[in-house]
Scaffold this active site. Structure first.
Site: not given
Ligand SMILES: *Cc1c(COP(=O)(O)O)cnc(C)c1O
Length: 405
Positions: A95, A117, A384
């Site tokens: 993020k 949000e 992610s």
């Molecule tokens: C917020 C988040 C997601 C989901 O958000 P996307 O916009 O679909 O990438 C996925 N993995 C993690 C670790 C997150 O913090």
């Protein structure tokens, strides 16, 4: 051979085919036009590009590595599994890639306050971090249910100096947090800017957030080439709003031989309300200012959604994902709660990496796919985020499986 996919999508009005666009109340037309104009200028400005490069390298910890998951690969028996380590970003997820850029944009526009949000709290923490770094006020809206579930991130946001506002209506999760944040933004769009947390929302956010996240894909492409001397055969990412997935897909869309899989949460099962598999079970509709594929209830309203991953329980999806799926360029995979928890523990015990429950969905799907492929094939998974935020929840609800040793 003409322009690249990224240069030619979306169109001038923010459409990816029929998806995307900007469906906003008249009071927001001017503020969004202002953001659009500023982004067009900044995008090609050497100062902006250099400032972003500087913070990414000297503050955020980029480039993040690509790691070969040797033990997980051996365990699955099949294709080689590689991980793009977005868990190693400062604040523990992808993020910050778009938050740092969004806050630079806010600063450029002379805004005093950023509003957003958050679902799992990851976007809130990342935005609060970027706001602290650049000296802006920060207000984060979060569903009450998520506040209880993601306590450590709530504390983090507060320590970072952000104001956390609970969304107390409806299911009290991500969708309600978006509603609540938009309401607050509409009150003062002059001094504030809404920093959307994914490739969703009205134009230009789906494009902007994708562009900011594309650093994941472009780094990974180079790193993977260094390791394997070729392109990955398969690229996998979990999809909530879809930003980490668009981030890694971006670099490979023009490479038609690379299979791109977005993995959706199947939660507890196929019944509406038990999952958040929007691309799989949804239909076309407008929500939160953009046209995409969404999960609707009997009245055509956004349906209740559920996933063990708080960051991926959203009843719509980034319009570009809707477009890429309908055009056949991307494929959609599914992963339920139990498979995600299994992958959470497997990655922890086999690789020493505790993944976010969201990311565990991508890992679980990679494990299923790897078993069906030969060992000459490769899979690149976007990891992610890290799972520290989820450890209490997991250990209370799912006992630790017997360790290998
Ligand atoms: C917020 C988040 C997601 C989901 O958000 P996307 O916009 O679909 O990438 C996925 N993995 C993690 C670790 C997150 O913090």
């Amino acid at each position: 051979m003409g322009t690249s996919y990224l240069e030619s999508h979306p169109d001038e009005n923010g459409y990816f085919g029929k998806f995307g666009g900007s469906y906003i109340p008249p009071v927001l037309e001017e503020p969004f036009a202002e953001i659009n104009k500023a982004y067009k200028e900044l995008k090609n400005s050497p100062e902006f590009i250099n400032e972003l490069k500087y913070v990414r390298k000297h503050y955020q910890g980029r480039p993040t590595p690509v790691s070969f998951a040797k033990n997980l690969t051996e365990y699955c028996g099949g294709a080689k599994i590689y991980l793009k380590r977005e868990d190693l970003n400062h604040t523990g997820a992808h993020k910050l890639n778009h938050c740092m850029a969004e806050v630079i944009l806010a600063k450029h526009l002379g805004k005093k306050r950023v509003i957003a949000e958050t679902g799992a709290g990851q976007h809130g923490v990342a935005l609060a971090t970027a706001a602290a770094y650049f000296g802006l006020e920060c207000e984060i809206h979060m569903g009450e249910v998520d506040i209880a579930k993601e306590h450590p991130n709530v504390v983090r946001m507060k320590i970072l100096g952000a104001r956390v506002v609970p969304a107390t209506h409806g299911l009290k999760t991500l969708k309600e947090a978006v509603d609540s944040a938009f309401e607050e933004y509409i009150k003062d769009p002059i001094n504030s800017i809404y920093c959307i947390g994914s490739v969703v929302g009205p134009h230009p956010f789906p494009m902007m957030v994708r562009d900011f996240q594309s650093v994941i894909g472009f780094e990974a492409k180079e790193q993977f080439d260094e390791l394997e001397g070729k392109l990955p055969d398969n690229v996998i990412a979990c999809v909530g709003g879809g930003s980490n997935a668009m981030g890694i897909f971006s670099a490979f869309i023009d490479d038609s031989e690379v299979n791109l899989y977005g993995v959706e949460p199947l939660g507890r099962g196929e019944t509406l309300g038990d999952h958040a598999a929007t691309l799989t079970y949804g239909e076309e509709g407008v929500m939160h200012g953009f046209n995409s594929i969404m999960l609707k209830d009997a009245n055509g309203e956004p349906a209740p959604v559920y996933s063990i991953g708080s960051g991926i329980d959203y009843p719509s999806v980034g319009p570009e994902h809707a477009y890429l799926k309908e055009s056949g360029r991307t494929k959609v995979g599914l992963c339920n709660d139990d498979e995600a928890v299994d992958a959470f523990y497997k990655l922890s015990q086999l690789e020493g990496i505790i993944p976010a429950l969201e990311s565990a969905h991508a890992v679980a799907f990679a494990m299923k796919l790897a078993k069906t492929l030969g060992n000459d094939k490769t899979i690149l998974v976007n990891l992610s985020g890290r799972g520290d935020k989820d450890i209490d929840f997991v250990i209370e609800n799912y006992p630790v499986p017997h360790a290998k040793f």
